[in-house]
Motif scaffolding. Structure first.
Motif, mmCIF file in Angstrom:
data_model
loop_
_atom_site.group_PDB
_atom_site.id
_atom_site.type_symbol
_atom_site.label_atom_id
_atom_site.label_comp_id
_atom_site.label_asym_id
_atom_site.label_seq_id
_atom_site.Cartn_x
_atom_site.Cartn_y
_atom_site.Cartn_z
ATOM 1 N N TYR A 3 10.731 -1.154 -7.846
ATOM 2 C CA TYR A 3 9.439 -1.815 -7.715
ATOM 3 C C TYR A 3 8.326 -0.772 -7.801
ATOM 4 O O TYR A 3 8.534 0.404 -7.505
ATOM 5 C CB TYR A 3 9.347 -2.547 -6.372
ATOM 6 C CG TYR A 3 10.283 -3.730 -6.266
ATOM 7 C CD1 TYR A 3 9.878 -4.997 -6.666
ATOM 8 C CD2 TYR A 3 11.570 -3.570 -5.768
ATOM 9 C CE1 TYR A 3 10.735 -6.090 -6.564
ATOM 10 C CE2 TYR A 3 12.435 -4.651 -5.660
ATOM 11 C CZ TYR A 3 12.012 -5.907 -6.059
ATOM 12 O OH TYR A 3 12.866 -6.979 -5.970
ATOM 13 N N VAL A 5 5.640 -0.992 -5.837
ATOM 14 C CA VAL A 5 5.300 -0.790 -4.426
ATOM 15 C C VAL A 5 6.194 -1.666 -3.557
ATOM 16 O O VAL A 5 6.366 -2.851 -3.833
ATOM 17 C CB VAL A 5 3.826 -1.138 -4.134
ATOM 18 C CG1 VAL A 5 3.487 -0.820 -2.674
ATOM 19 C CG2 VAL A 5 2.887 -0.390 -5.076
ATOM 20 N N ALA A 18 -0.559 -6.800 -0.766
ATOM 21 C CA ALA A 18 0.369 -7.192 -1.834
ATOM 22 C C ALA A 18 -0.356 -7.951 -2.932
ATOM 23 O O ALA A 18 -0.128 -7.716 -4.131
ATOM 24 C CB ALA A 18 1.500 -8.041 -1.249
ATOM 25 N N VAL A 28 5.471 -5.966 -6.833
ATOM 26 C CA VAL A 28 5.426 -5.715 -5.395
ATOM 27 C C VAL A 28 6.528 -6.481 -4.675
ATOM 28 O O VAL A 28 6.746 -7.671 -4.930
ATOM 29 C CB VAL A 28 4.057 -6.115 -4.812
ATOM 30 C CG1 VAL A 28 3.973 -5.753 -3.329
ATOM 31 C CG2 VAL A 28 2.922 -5.449 -5.582
ATOM 32 N N VAL A 147 4.277 -11.816 -6.218
ATOM 33 C CA VAL A 147 4.829 -10.952 -5.171
ATOM 34 C C VAL A 147 6.108 -11.570 -4.620
ATOM 35 O O VAL A 147 6.171 -12.770 -4.356
ATOM 36 C CB VAL A 147 3.808 -10.758 -4.037
ATOM 37 C CG1 VAL A 147 4.433 -10.011 -2.858
ATOM 38 C CG2 VAL A 147 2.585 -10.011 -4.548
#
Length: 512
Positions: A3, A5, A18, A28, A147
């Motif tokens: 990923y 983050v 996010a 994310v 997300v």
């Protein structure tokens, strides 16, 4: 899967961050230790929170304000009882703007002319919400942007490397190019990431109780200071106690008998509890990470700073962290910026956090048992009822004091951009919805509107007169709504290209 983050924590800060990252093009993953987002501690009465001006502006600039506003806790109308468990101040006949250690200030004492760069905005200065409603709005936003949120997955360990961070959670491994700890005051990411958490220890244990009282009239509604601490009673059965025990009672599980002993001792009243429904504890320990970044690991929200919940500054501080960090980390991931931009996150947000911690400690000083603190509180109450005192308190409580040190010469640089509105009704808040920077020219100056064309699409360039330009000719705004450059002169572009390069990366064909 790698990923961009990984975020530890699906509270409001983690969810808002996010969404900011996903809007900037990042992949994310959010890991949350709680299996179920629903909790009685997130709903009224314990979940009540106040959003201040920077938080409301941030929500407006991302198109979330109306959704949150629809779920706000409203002040009851004249003659109407407040919803069960809401704050006592919501039912006061005089409109109050907030408080300092329980000392209120009235809106009719606040002089808004002291803030020359404020314009009317639908975001307003403050709003009461509950955590459950806010998290629902933010989770919907984050998931709509792609997300991935995994619940019931607690972070156990992290393994930072030069090019990524591996997170071990619930027996699984997850890899991200960056890791952000938004996992609260007892943050595992902070502890495993090698951060120093410096500050002061607790002076008191705070207890929030939801009870059925045999006779509620025994307790006086509102905040009362006693020889042992403080008792804040919101009828019919919501009680907050501050017991100056040095934090010894923190995380102790109370039964009905223990809660009754505590209530009687701190309140000094013969209150009898028939039933204890909910109880939780907190303290005034005030600590802050000495750095918000260690390599590829960053901190935001309570993971970066903790303090007492007095005055409701914690949530707002964390949302400000997320708004500041999100667009910067997204730009680094896109290759538009380097570490200098990311390092500005700590440089800008750490001083803001430090000042909020000082604000929290100052309130504790007025709450201490003893004649000296009561005398000082009486002086503070007199000051709060003056225009100077009320305006100062409003500026601090509402977050209007915040100005980042960006090195600019114009007094608006580093502040939240005013909500300029055109004759057609288009607002600056709406121009920021896409998460890009905005360069708006208010005059018909030749060539001014084309000055930053080479930075598109990172910067949205607009030439549009507004109803009230506050004497400005043009303004450059970062994606988080902070003014990066401003000019009062139609032909004055000194420093404009440098500001654009600093915050949005280099662009070819621009003359400095």
């Amino acid at each position: 899967m790698l990923y961009d983050v990984v975020i530890a924590g699906a509270g409001p800060v983690g969810l808002f961050l996010a969404a900011e990252l996903a809007q900037g093009g990042a992949q994310v993953l959010v890991l949350e230790q709680a299996a179920n987002p629903d909790s009685p501690f997130k709903r009224l009465p314990f979940g009540l929170r106040g959003l201040n001006a920077p938080s409301l502006a941030a929500l407006d600039r991302r198109g979330l304000l109306q959704a949150v506003e629809a779920r706000q806790v409203r002040k009851p109308g004249k003659g109407e009882p407040p919803p069960p468990g809401t704050a006592h101040w919501l039912a006061q006949p005089r409109a109050l703007g907030g408080h300092f250690a329980g000392i209120p200030f009235a809106l009719d004492r606040v002089d808004s002319d002291r803030w020359p760069y404020r314009l009317p905005t639908p975001a307003g200065m403050q709003m009461a919400v509950d955590m459950q409603a806010l998290e629902t709005v933010l989770a919907d936003r984050a998931q709509a942007l792609g997300v991935q949120i995994l619940r019931g997955v607690a972070v156990d360990a992290i393994d930072p490397a030069p090019d990524q961070v591996t997170v071990v959670a619930a027996g699984q491994s997850f890899a991200g190019r960056w890791l952000v700890g938004c996992d609260g005051g007892r943050s595992v990411v902070r502890k495993r990431g090698g951060f120093t958490f410096a500050g002061t220890d607790a002076e008191f244990t705070g207890h929030s109780l939801l009870v059925s009282l045999q006779d509620p009239s025994v307790l006086t509604p509102g905040r009362q200071y006693t020889g042992q601490g403080m008792c804040n009673f919101n009828p019919p059965g919501t009680v907050a106690l501050a017991d100056f025990d040095g934090g010894a009672g923190h995380r102790h599980v109370l039964d009905r008998e223990g809660a009754q002993v505590l209530l009687q001792r701190v309140s000094g009243r013969d209150a009898v509890i028939d039933e204890l429904h909910l109880a939780t504890t907190w303290t005034d320990a005030a600590r802050q990470a000495t750095t918000y970044r260690n390599g590829r690991v960053l901190l935001a929200g309570d993971a970066a700073h903790v303090h007492s919940p007095l005055g409701g500054q914690g949530l707002n501080l964390g949302l400000g962290d997320a708004m500041n960090l999100g667009w910067k980390l997204a730009a680094v991931l896109r290759g538009e910026a380097g570490d200098a931009l990311l390092d500005s996150y700590h440089a800008e947000r750490h001083p803001v956090g430090a000042k909020v911690l000082e604000w929290s400690r100052a309130q504790v000083a007025l709450m201490r048992p003893g004649t000296g603190a009561r005398a000082l509180a009486a002086v503070m109450a007199d000051l709060a009822d003056t225009p100077d005192g009320a305006t100062y308190l409003a500026e601090r409580v509402w977050g209007l004091w915040q100005q980042l040190d960006l090195g600019g010469t114009h007094p608006l640089v580093g502040r939240s951009v005013p909500d300029f509105v055109s004759a057609q009704g288009e607002r600056m808040g709406e121009h920021l919805r896409e998460g890009r920077g905005v360069f708006q020219v208010f005059t018909a100056a030749s060539g001014m509107a084309d000055a930053l064309q080479a930075w598109q699409p990172r910067i949205r360039c607009i030439q549009q007169p507004v109803v009230d330009a506050l004497g400005l000719a043009a303004v450059l705004v970062r994606p988080d709504g902070v003014v990066a450059w401003a000019s009062d002169g139609a032909g004055d572009t000194d420093g404009l290209a440098a500001a654009a390069t600093r915050w949005f990366g280099p662009a070819a064909g621009i003359r400095s």
